[in-house]
Design an enzyme around this catalytic site. Sequence first.
Site, PDB file in Angstrom:
ATOM      1  CD  GLU A 331      -3.076  -0.742   2.283  1.00 24.50           C
ATOM      2  OE1 GLU A 331      -4.141  -1.362   2.212  1.00 24.50           O
ATOM      3  OE2 GLU A 331      -2.802   0.047   3.216  1.00 24.50           O
ATOM      4  CB  CYS A 332       0.767   4.317   0.009  1.00 26.38           C
ATOM      5  SG  CYS A 332       1.013   6.078  -0.339  1.00 26.38           S
ATOM      6  CB  ALA A 333       5.335   3.526   1.748  1.00 27.22           C
TER       7      ALA A 333
END
Length: 810
Positions: A331-333
């Site tokens: 997720e994201c990072a």
Amino acid sequence: MNALPRLVVAAPASGHGKTTIATGLMSALSRRGLVVSGHKVGPDYIDPGYHSLATGRPGRNLDPHLVGEELLVPLLLHGARGADLALVEGVMGLYDGQIGGHGFASTAHVAQVTRTPVVLVVDISHASRSIGAVVQGMAEFDPTVDIVGVILNKAGSQRHADEVRSAIKLPVLGVLSRDDGIVAPSRHLGLVPADERDEAASALDRLTERITERIDLGQVIALAGQAPALEGEPWDPSAAVAAVASRPVIAMAGGRAFTFRYAETEELLRAAGCEVVTFDPLHDTALPPGTSGIYLGGGFPEVHAAGLTANQPMLTAIADAVRSGVPTVAECAGLLYLCQSVDHAAMIGVLPATAKMTPRLTLSYRTASTGADTLLTRRGESVTGHEFHRTTATPAAGDVPAWTVDGTPIGFAGPTLHASYIHTHWAGHPQLAQRFADAAAAFAPAAAVTDPAPAVRPSGSGLPSGVASGPDPSGPELDPLRHHGDTEAGDLVDFAVNVFDGPRPQWLSDALHQSLDEVHRYPTSTSAEGAIARSHGRAVDTVLATAGAAEAFTLIARLREWRRPVVVHPQFTEPDVALAEAGHQPQHVICRPADDFALDPAAVPEDADLVVVGNPTNPTGVLHPAATIRALLRPGRLVVVDEAFMDTVGHERASFAQAPTPGLIVVRSLTKLWAIPGVRAGYVLAEPEVIAALRGSQVPWSVGTTAAAAMIACSSEEAAAEAARRVRQIVVRRTILTDGLAELGIRHLASAAPFVLARPGDGVRERLRDAGHAVRRADTFPGLDASWIRIAVRSPESTRRMLAALGAVL
């Protein structure tokens, strides 16, 4: 019905000081003896990190968009299980919610659903009586929102504060001035996470002092107690998922680069039968043994890109795992980490995309749908989530996107991978956790990416194969004051010895080895004392090198004919032994558990001419404020402060090592942080005349050549940099330990040391031994009994295994 004292801390708008004051209240109430549960309205990850630092419990989120209205009360009750009081920090302005949602997901919305009274924090720096109109308008805007008090922030003067107070009809619980504002530094996504701030704990100490001084905590507690009882039952992760047959290992990214994840994510995976092991992509060089699933949550890989790139073994390990089909959620990072690069810094490279920073912030709630069956999703399904980033990935999606938002495909997905910018709260969508656990369990039997986890003995001992339990030292001893943790460790997994368990730095090993070339000469500690003096900025005649702290206590015990020596307990027992051997009978001043083992200087007899106190104290981990130590000073009295663990405290706050203090002796040791107990290296810092007297009774050549070499090496600038790194590592690892103890409902103390004092009850230590884990017995410390144990800070993987064993034997 569930009675839960609680308050929401809200504000008219962002920037009024909600996070600062909410965190300070959590810390101040915790240090008052209450068990406080911290919660945050909205999807924010950073504020709950500060809440966790303040309370010693996992920070929690309450967000109706992410989980639905119906889960707000159950999640609140779940997070506050075992707490005396819950504090909920709001988001933005009190009535600000999802754009176009008429206040949906606002602080007011959550306060209404959870029937929680609101305390309003107001920045008064640019107005006076007009603040009364703002507060009255906020209170009357929606009668279903119960605003019960106000805290005034950033007052210019007492006169200014009085003028504002006179215009407010609600109770004013406290006033903070402009000079009191202690806030976390910001960067491109808001506040810097607590785990990335070496000074976070000391800043929290200062904030707690201000909050305690300026806010009426008794009134806060009373208002929280007026909250009505809640209907419903606490959320139960085991009711949301089904346990898989095997016990797959999920490697969950942590450390400074990956600080964003909801506590419920890990709880759901554990409830589904997974063993969740945290690893640090910045520093660890391999995935946890037996990894059959990888979870890469949010954080700041763009900030730590250089460190992530430099850790080539970890980049390779994850790339090999993902390409081998290990189920992976990012997720994201996590998405950025899997890309080819972030701002030209090489990343893992399993996704055909590059990422870069942009000036534009993407921040929005999302409703995402899926058009295909993937690792996490099924065709036609929708979930709620949010985006929060200043980077872009090109291309934005692969052949099979992870999600579709407003007709736009985003992210990358497949049977074993799911990566996108969308953050989801799995408590609201537990099917995602279930599918991930199922996939990890299916992969586990064929996994060959990492070494297999140690087998468990069929005998039922619970020990890893090939490990013997060793003798149990729990029986009575002739002299409990001579008991030491190394007698308990044996061949067990060692949580008993309070020595740093990392590898010795090469420069220290080199210094120790090179010292052997000098052992044909009689030793001298002159150079070592000079190096120590320079490292502390002191005159060399205020330093005495000793053969460890034990020799220092022996010298002090024989320094004078003490009339009334006092040792403050619980703490190291070496001073008692040294005084007894010198013919003295020390009196004990016992700090009480009810006070969290805080020291009251008034408890020390006025005629005591020697007072020995540890700081931070073993085994409690309590760091006494410098003002408390100074309050012990008297004419004709020597105060000895054992700072054996002070070098594990960030910035050595409350230390007396930097400048001579009349009537005070500091005892230091290199044993703990540098893991060289066999070398026996320590030193004393005091006024020149005291040092001269101690030196006069020291056995000639008591400090060996190798010990002197260690002192010189550990006083260098290179050592200072390595010490800071180790302290940061200790803080992170200690947080993992305390979070786990909180999850198990075990009382424990907030610690400033590389160990934690916990109270799981009688017999737990022995049962942990049977399960292969050694912890330090506490009943040999005056003031403690067998219901307490001291647990050393260890690696995340070892800590998770110990916590699992601890949970099983409770």
